[in-house]
Design a protein around this motif. Structure first.
Motif, PDB file in Angstrom:
ATOM      1  N   ASP A  25     -62.046  27.917 -40.502  1.00  0.00           N
ATOM      2  CA  ASP A  25     -61.418  29.219 -40.267  1.00  0.00           C
ATOM      3  C   ASP A  25     -61.284  29.941 -41.594  1.00  0.00           C
ATOM      4  N   GLY A  26     -60.884  31.200 -41.501  1.00  0.00           N
ATOM      5  CA  GLY A  26     -60.679  31.992 -42.703  1.00  0.00           C
ATOM      6  C   GLY A  26     -59.292  32.572 -42.743  1.00  0.00           C
ATOM      7  N   THR A  27     -58.845  32.913 -43.914  1.00  0.00           N
ATOM      8  CA  THR A  27     -57.549  33.563 -44.085  1.00  0.00           C
ATOM      9  C   THR A  27     -57.650  34.528 -45.253  1.00  0.00           C
ATOM     10  N   HIS A  28     -56.629  35.354 -45.395  1.00  0.00           N
ATOM     11  CA  HIS A  28     -56.549  36.311 -46.486  1.00  0.00           C
ATOM     12  C   HIS A  28     -55.498  35.869 -47.492  1.00  0.00           C
ATOM     13  N   VAL A  29     -55.786  36.038 -48.759  1.00  0.00           N
ATOM     14  CA  VAL A  29     -54.822  35.785 -49.832  1.00  0.00           C
ATOM     15  C   VAL A  29     -54.734  37.051 -50.673  1.00  0.00           C
ATOM     16  N   ASP A  30     -53.522  37.547 -50.884  1.00  0.00           N
ATOM     17  CA  ASP A  30     -53.337  38.775 -51.659  1.00  0.00           C
ATOM     18  C   ASP A  30     -54.000  38.668 -53.017  1.00  0.00           C
ATOM     19  N   ALA A  31     -54.584  39.775 -53.466  1.00  0.00           N
ATOM     20  CA  ALA A  31     -55.324  39.750 -54.728  1.00  0.00           C
ATOM     21  C   ALA A  31     -55.060  41.010 -55.533  1.00  0.00           C
ATOM     22  N   MET A  32     -55.186  40.878 -56.830  1.00  0.00           N
ATOM     23  CA  MET A  32     -55.163  42.003 -57.761  1.00  0.00           C
ATOM     24  C   MET A  32     -56.553  42.106 -58.375  1.00  0.00           C
ATOM     25  N   LEU A  33     -57.163  43.303 -58.278  1.00  0.00           N
ATOM     26  CA  LEU A  33     -58.522  43.467 -58.758  1.00  0.00           C
ATOM     27  C   LEU A  33     -58.655  44.718 -59.607  1.00  0.00           C
ATOM     28  N   PRO A  34     -59.668  44.758 -60.477  1.00  0.00           N
ATOM     29  CA  PRO A  34     -59.950  45.991 -61.218  1.00  0.00           C
ATOM     30  C   PRO A  34     -60.243  47.128 -60.249  1.00  0.00           C
ATOM     31  N   CYS A 151     -45.763  26.634 -49.055  1.00  0.00           N
ATOM     32  CA  CYS A 151     -45.492  25.704 -50.157  1.00  0.00           C
ATOM     33  C   CYS A 151     -45.771  26.340 -51.506  1.00  0.00           C
ATOM     34  N   PHE A 152     -46.773  27.197 -51.558  1.00  0.00           N
ATOM     35  CA  PHE A 152     -47.219  27.775 -52.830  1.00  0.00           C
ATOM     36  C   PHE A 152     -47.129  29.296 -52.742  1.00  0.00           C
ATOM     37  N   LYS A 153     -45.936  29.809 -53.041  1.00  0.00           N
ATOM     38  CA  LYS A 153     -45.649  31.227 -52.880  1.00  0.00           C
ATOM     39  C   LYS A 153     -46.510  32.108 -53.786  1.00  0.00           C
ATOM     40  N   ILE A 154     -47.112  31.532 -54.810  1.00  0.00           N
ATOM     41  CA  ILE A 154     -47.956  32.309 -55.692  1.00  0.00           C
ATOM     42  C   ILE A 154     -49.135  32.903 -54.925  1.00  0.00           C
ATOM     43  N   PRO A 159     -50.695  37.669 -58.147  1.00  0.00           N
ATOM     44  CA  PRO A 159     -50.502  37.360 -59.563  1.00  0.00           C
ATOM     45  C   PRO A 159     -51.395  38.212 -60.462  1.00  0.00           C
ATOM     46  N   HIS A 160     -50.845  38.589 -61.618  1.00  0.00           N
ATOM     47  CA  HIS A 160     -51.578  39.433 -62.566  1.00  0.00           C
ATOM     48  C   HIS A 160     -52.425  38.565 -63.491  1.00  0.00           C
ATOM     49  N   TYR A 161     -53.405  37.891 -62.899  1.00  0.00           N
ATOM     50  CA  TYR A 161     -54.370  37.100 -63.656  1.00  0.00           C
ATOM     51  C   TYR A 161     -55.756  37.662 -63.379  1.00  0.00           C
ATOM     52  N   PRO A 162     -56.709  37.396 -64.264  1.00  0.00           N
ATOM     53  CA  PRO A 162     -58.088  37.783 -63.949  1.00  0.00           C
ATOM     54  C   PRO A 162     -58.491  37.219 -62.587  1.00  0.00           C
ATOM     55  N   PHE A 163     -59.382  37.910 -61.899  1.00  0.00           N
ATOM     56  CA  PHE A 163     -59.687  37.527 -60.525  1.00  0.00           C
ATOM     57  C   PHE A 163     -60.221  36.107 -60.424  1.00  0.00           C
ATOM     58  N   HIS A 164     -61.028  35.674 -61.369  1.00  0.00           N
ATOM     59  CA  HIS A 164     -61.565  34.310 -61.285  1.00  0.00           C
ATOM     60  C   HIS A 164     -60.452  33.273 -61.388  1.00  0.00           C
ATOM     61  N   ILE A 165     -59.365  33.618 -62.075  1.00  0.00           N
ATOM     62  CA  ILE A 165     -58.211  32.721 -62.138  1.00  0.00           C
ATOM     63  C   ILE A 165     -57.480  32.715 -60.796  1.00  0.00           C
ATOM     64  N   GLN A 166     -57.386  33.879 -60.160  1.00  0.00           N
ATOM     65  CA  GLN A 166     -56.761  33.944 -58.839  1.00  0.00           C
ATOM     66  C   GLN A 166     -57.514  33.069 -57.832  1.00  0.00           C
ATOM     67  N   VAL A 167     -58.830  33.065 -57.942  1.00  0.00           N
ATOM     68  CA  VAL A 167     -59.641  32.208 -57.070  1.00  0.00           C
ATOM     69  C   VAL A 167     -59.346  30.734 -57.357  1.00  0.00           C
ATOM     70  N   ASP A 168     -59.271  30.393 -58.642  1.00  0.00           N
ATOM     71  CA  ASP A 168     -58.991  29.002 -59.016  1.00  0.00           C
ATOM     72  C   ASP A 168     -57.601  28.562 -58.550  1.00  0.00           C
ATOM     73  N   ILE A 169     -56.656  29.492 -58.500  1.00  0.00           N
ATOM     74  CA  ILE A 169     -55.308  29.157 -58.041  1.00  0.00           C
ATOM     75  C   ILE A 169     -55.345  28.698 -56.584  1.00  0.00           C
ATOM     76  N   ALA A 172     -56.698  25.197 -56.602  1.00  0.00           N
ATOM     77  CA  ALA A 172     -55.718  24.247 -57.134  1.00  0.00           C
ATOM     78  C   ALA A 172     -54.613  23.963 -56.116  1.00  0.00           C
ATOM     79  N   CYS A 173     -54.137  25.024 -55.449  1.00  0.00           N
ATOM     80  CA  CYS A 173     -53.075  24.833 -54.449  1.00  0.00           C
ATOM     81  C   CYS A 173     -53.574  23.983 -53.278  1.00  0.00           C
TER      82      CYS A 173
END
Length: 257
Positions: A25-34, A151-154, A159-169, A172-173
C-alpha cells in the motif's frame, strides 16, 4: 474462526493464500521542498512525499520506497536489490486503486470490501468472502502505517531538512519500527487500537489505472493476457475459499446469492 468469514483467525486466511508475500500500500508523509519542486508533490493532502511499503501480517515492513510521485512503477523498474521483487507465482495483496496485474491481486470492484461494510453480515458469495478476507489482511498495513506515524511524530512535522534527508528519515523510522516490533512485540504503541489506522486516511496511489508490469517488456496483448491469467487465479482462490467456508458452515452446500 467465526461465520463472518473467519476474520478472527488471521493465520487461517494466510493459509488460504499460500503464495501471498504480504500486503502492499501507499501513504503520504508531509514534506518540505524547494519552490521549484512543490508543484510536482502537491496533492489533496498538501505537499507530501509518496511512500510505498510492503508488510507481513504481523506488521513488519519488508519493503519501503519513499520520496516519489508515481512510485510503484519506479519500485518495479529498479534493479535488484533495490527494486520491489515479485517472485514467480507469488503475489502481494493491493487495494482497488491498483489494477490486478502479475504479482498484484486487488479485490473485486463493486463488491462489499471494507470490514465495516461486512459488520454483522455474512458473505453471500465467493467475491464477498474473498473481499472480506482480502480487507482483513490489508488492514494490517494500514495499521502499520498508523503505528509508524504515531510512534515517530517527525513524519508529520514537515522537518526543515534537505529532501533526501526527509526520505532517509522515513526509512530510518521504518527500520526502528521493525526493531521495536521484533524486540518488544508487547510494546504499548504497537498494540494500542486507537493507533491501528493510517491517520492520513488516504491511499497514495488511488486511481492509478495505467500500471503495467515493469519487470519485463510486454506488448499490449501480452499485458492483457497476463492480467486475465491473474484474474483467473483470483477467481480460483475465491472459489477455494468459498468451498472451504461452506464445508465448515453449510455442510458443503455452495449456493451463492
Amino acid at each position: 474462526m467465526d461465520n463472518d468469514g473467519d476474520c478472527s483467525d488471521e493465520q487461517s486466511i494466510v493459509n488460504m493464500v499460500q503464495d501471498c508475500i504480504g500486503m502492499i500500500d501507499g501513504t503520504h508523509v508531509d514534506a518540505m521542498l524547494p519552490i521549484n519542486l512543490v508543484a510536482r508533490f502537491r496533492g489533496r493532502k498538501g505537499v507530501t512525499q509518496n511512500v510505498l511499503a510492503a508488510c507481513t501480517p504481523n506488521k513488519l515492513f519488508t519493503y519501503i520506497l519513499a520520496g516519489w510521485e508515481r512510485i510503484l512503477q519506479d519500485a518495479l523498474s529498479r534493479p535488484q536489490p533495490h527494486g520491489l521483487r515479485v517472485y514467480d507465482g507469488k503475489y502481494y495483496l493491493c487495494d482497488a486503486g491498483y489494477p490486478i496485474m502479475p504479482g498484484f491481486i486487488s479485490p473485486y470492484r463493486g463488491v462489499r470490501y471494507h470490514l465495516k461494510e461486512h459488520s454483522g453480515k455474512t458473505p453471500k458469495n465467493r467475491r464477498e468472502l474473498f473481499n472480506l478476507r482480502h480487507s482483513s489482511l490489508r488492514s494490517k498495513i494500514e495499521s502499520a502505517f498508523g503505528i509508524l506515524k504515531n510512534c515517530f511524530k517527525i513524519l508529520c512535522a514537515k522537518p526543515h531538512y534537505p529532501f533526501h534527508i526527509q526520505v532517509d528519515i522515513v526509512l530510518a523510522c521504518s527500520i526502528l519500527h521493525n526493531f521495536i516490533a521484533i524486540m518488544d512485540p508487547s510494546d504499548e504503541l504497537l498494540n494500542d487500537d486507537q493507533f491501528n489506522e493510517d491517520i492520513d486516511g488516504e491511499v497514495a496511489f488511488e486511481n492509478d489505472t495505467n500500471l503495467v508490469d515493469f519487470t519485463q517488456n510486454q506488448t499490449q496483448r501480452e499485458q492483457t493476457k497476463s492480467r486475465n491469467e491473474w484474474k483467473t487465479l483470483r477467481d480460483d482462490i475465491a472459489w477455494a475459499m468459498w468451498v472451504g467456508y461452506y464445508d465448515k458452515y453449510n455442510h458443503g452446500v455452495t449456493i451463492e446469492t
